[in-house]
Enzyme design. Structure first.
Site, PDB file in Angstrom:
ATOM      1  N   HIS A  79       1.034  -1.261  -0.216  1.00 16.27           N
ATOM      2  CA  HIS A  79      -0.249  -0.352  -0.182  1.00 16.27           C
ATOM      3  C   HIS A  79       0.726   0.876   0.455  1.00 16.27           C
ATOM      4  O   HIS A  79      -0.039   2.772  -0.136  1.00 16.27           O
ATOM      5  CB  HIS A  79      -1.316  -0.003   0.863  1.00 16.27           C
ATOM      6  CG  HIS A  79      -0.349   0.200   2.135  1.00 16.27           C
ATOM      7  ND1 HIS A  79       0.107  -0.562   3.087  1.00 16.27           N
ATOM      8  CD2 HIS A  79      -0.128   1.941   3.275  1.00 16.27           C
ATOM      9  CE1 HIS A  79       0.676   0.107   4.036  1.00 16.27           C
ATOM     10  NE2 HIS A  79       0.255   1.597   4.245  1.00 16.27           N
TER      11      HIS A  79
HETATM   12  C1  UD1 Z   1      -2.599   5.904   5.666  1.00 13.86           C
HETATM   13  C2  UD1 Z   1      -0.986   6.130   6.668  1.00 13.86           C
HETATM   14  C3  UD1 Z   1       0.352   5.280   6.466  1.00 13.86           C
HETATM   15  C4  UD1 Z   1      -0.208   3.883   6.977  1.00 13.86           C
HETATM   16  C5  UD1 Z   1      -1.760   2.891   6.138  1.00 13.86           C
HETATM   17  C6  UD1 Z   1      -2.086   2.302   6.868  1.00 13.86           C
HETATM   18  C7  UD1 Z   1      -0.381   8.406   5.889  1.00 13.86           C
HETATM   19  C8  UD1 Z   1       0.592   9.709   5.401  1.00 13.86           C
HETATM   20  N1  UD1 Z   1      -0.130   7.276   6.102  1.00 13.86           N
HETATM   21  O1  UD1 Z   1      -1.989   5.153   4.812  1.00 13.86           O
HETATM   22  O2  UD1 Z   1       1.698   5.308   7.602  1.00 13.86           O
HETATM   23  O3  UD1 Z   1       0.142   3.089   7.409  1.00 13.86           O
HETATM   24  O4  UD1 Z   1      -2.519   4.759   6.653  1.00 13.86           O
HETATM   25  O5  UD1 Z   1      -3.518   1.736   6.270  1.00 13.86           O
HETATM   26  O6  UD1 Z   1      -1.500   9.136   6.919  1.00 13.86           O
HETATM   27  N2  UD1 Z   1      -8.382   4.916   1.336  1.00 13.86           N
HETATM   28  C9  UD1 Z   1      -9.990   4.453   0.813  1.00 13.86           C
HETATM   29  N3  UD1 Z   1     -10.973   4.311   2.123  1.00 13.86           N
HETATM   30  C10 UD1 Z   1     -10.608   4.386   3.059  1.00 13.86           C
HETATM   31  C11 UD1 Z   1      -9.048   4.620   3.314  1.00 13.86           C
HETATM   32  C12 UD1 Z   1      -8.476   5.281   2.201  1.00 13.86           C
HETATM   33  O7  UD1 Z   1     -10.810   4.057  -0.101  1.00 13.86           O
HETATM   34  O8  UD1 Z   1     -11.305   3.361   4.603  1.00 13.86           O
HETATM   35  C13 UD1 Z   1      -8.013   4.353  -0.066  1.00 13.86           C
HETATM   36  C14 UD1 Z   1      -8.398   6.090  -1.031  1.00 13.86           C
HETATM   37  O9  UD1 Z   1      -8.463   6.344  -2.048  1.00 13.86           O
HETATM   38  C15 UD1 Z   1      -6.787   7.438  -0.349  1.00 13.86           C
HETATM   39  C16 UD1 Z   1      -6.403   6.445  -0.152  1.00 13.86           C
HETATM   40  O10 UD1 Z   1      -6.911   4.869   0.024  1.00 13.86           O
HETATM   41  O11 UD1 Z   1      -6.982   8.385  -1.368  1.00 13.86           O
HETATM   42  C17 UD1 Z   1      -4.485   6.318   0.542  1.00 13.86           C
HETATM   43  O12 UD1 Z   1      -6.267   6.781   2.295  1.00 13.86           O
HETATM   44  P1  UD1 Z   1      -4.679   7.533   3.223  1.00 13.86           P
HETATM   45  O13 UD1 Z   1      -5.255   7.082   4.311  1.00 13.86           O
HETATM   46  O14 UD1 Z   1      -4.552   8.536   2.568  1.00 13.86           O
HETATM   47  O15 UD1 Z   1      -3.124   6.789   3.591  1.00 13.86           O
HETATM   48  P2  UD1 Z   1      -3.037   4.800   3.366  1.00 13.86           P
HETATM   49  O16 UD1 Z   1      -2.015   5.129   1.990  1.00 13.86           O
HETATM   50  O17 UD1 Z   1      -3.785   4.869   4.065  1.00 13.86           O
END
Ligand code: UD1
Length: 361
Positions: free
Chosen positions: A203
């Site tokens: 991820h």
């Molecule tokens: C975040 C943390 C990372 C951690 C990870 C655990 C930051 C910078 N990164 O990364 O350190 O290892 O969480 O999983 O804070 N999305 C969904 N549904 C959700 C959540 C996310 O569809 O419930 C999708 C969205 O498209 C979003 C993308 O995932 O833009 C990334 O989510 P985000 O919370 O920005 O970062 P993670 O990659 O999950």
């Protein structure tokens, strides 16, 4: 003492689970969920399985660029802190929720406690590294899970308020182990035999946002003769869809929805090996004595590298394949660098009570 705990993403729910139970014995705790993760499998399932009290506030910030997400959390947490006037704010790990929670509190003169302080990958291209460094420098109490973490803080001149506590993830893991090993039906559901498959999670933006990285990973894993179970993060699913990579998924790779904590621990526990770019999963594989192959050039969890239990391979096909096929030393290795079960939350709560006297919360 009145404590506001800020969580927002999967690994924080896992860490909060163990600590919250202990803190509530002596303190009033208000849980703020920033809404960084919001899908059921990314959020609510963790509260249900780990018996975390429902959040008192949900800021519902959702996804966005780093600045947007961090900024929205900052504003939301400030509102809660103005309303609740806590003695202390607790933040966990290294996500945008960690940084924004710590910054909002520090700017309001509220004491900040950082659980999982002192971790360093020394790679500033990772957003998490920036979050960790800043959160540590904003914190009054720094709970370091390992001796290396204490040493890292010292290198940056941080010695006051540092407590070596062991790792709270060990406590969560122990709490859930009987359920994970007894109740989970994930192996039957996926028709898997013990040690007859591998588990993959990917991820990190460094892997998902560069189609050439994902292509190398898919091509390498297609050469493995075992099925590989791939609970897929929404970011990675999006990257596969948008970059036309769905056709490159090899037949032995089985994509499934993201898993909750119990099923993932169970799935990992019987795997031949775990392949990941997650920090938390490197450590969970270690606690399960399952060998880990890490799709990164570095790790903040350097202790997992002991006895080759975790091998860093970056995104290099030759190294990925060699590490997967290397002899498995993880099941024999006895190292316990993350502390004994039950030790971290107790030590952390005690340090907090003592600090209350010295730092006068
Ligand atoms: C975040 C943390 C990372 C951690 C990870 C655990 C930051 C910078 N990164 O990364 O350190 O290892 O969480 O999983 O804070 N999305 C969904 N549904 C959700 C959540 C996310 O569809 O419930 C999708 C969205 O498209 C979003 C993308 O995932 O833009 C990334 O989510 P985000 O919370 O920005 O970062 P993670 O990659 O999950």
């Amino acid at each position: 003492m009145k404590i506001v705990t800020v969580v927002g993403a999967r690994p924080q729910f896992v860490k909060c689970a163990a600590l919250s139970k202990e803190l509530r014995k002596h303190n009033e705790e208000i849980i703020v969920h920033t809404g960084q993760h919001y899908d059921y499998e990314m959020s609510k399932i963790f509260f249900d399985e780990l018996e975390i009290p429902p959040p008192d506030y949900n800021l519902e910030v959702g996804s966005g660029s780093h600045a947007t997400q961090t900024g929205k959390i900052l504003m939301g947490v400030e509102g809660v802190l103005t309303e609740e006037e806590p003695n202390m704010v607790i933040v966990f790990g290294d996500t945008n929720s960690t940084l924004a929670g710590a910054l909002a509190a520090a700017k309001m003169g509220i004491k900040v406690a950082h659980v999982e302080a002192g971790l360093r990958s020394y790679d500033r291209t990772m957003p998490e590294e920036i979050n960790r460094v800043l959160a540590d420098h904003l914190s009054n109490l720094l709970f370091a899970p390992t001796k290396n973490a204490v040493a890292n803080l010292k290198k940056e001149g941080i010695t006051g308020g540092v407590h070596y506590t062991g790792d709270v993830m060990v406590d969560t893991f122990e709490f859930i182990r009987p359920d994970a090993m007894g109740r989970s039906k994930i192996l039957d559901r996926l028709n898997l035999k013990s040690r007859g498959y591998l588990v993959l999670t990917v991820h990190r933006p460094s892997n998902t946002d560069d189609p050439s990285h994902l292509s190398v990973i898919l091509a390498a894993l297609g050469k493995i003769k075992y099925p590989i179970i791939f609970p897929i993060h929404p970011r990675t699913q999006k990257a596969l869809n948008e970059n036309g990579l769905l056709a490159k998924i090899p037949p032995n790779l089985r994509l499934i929805e993201p898993l909750g904590y119990i099923n993932l621990q169970r799935l990992m526990s019987e795997a031949r090996c775990v392949i990941t770019d997650s920090g938390g999963i490197q450590k969970e594989a270690f606690l399960l004595s399952v060998r880990c192959v890490t799709l990164r050039e570095n790790t903040e969890w350097t202790e997992t590298l002991i006895d080759n239990r975790n091998i860093l391979v970056g995104v290099d096909e030759r190294k990925i394949l060699a590490a997967i096929e290397a002899p498995d030393s993880a099941r024999q290795s006895k190292a316990e660098p993350f502390g004994k079960p039950g030790a971290a939350v107790g030590s952390l709560a005690l340090s907090m009570r003592n600090a209350r006297i010295t730092i006068s919360f």
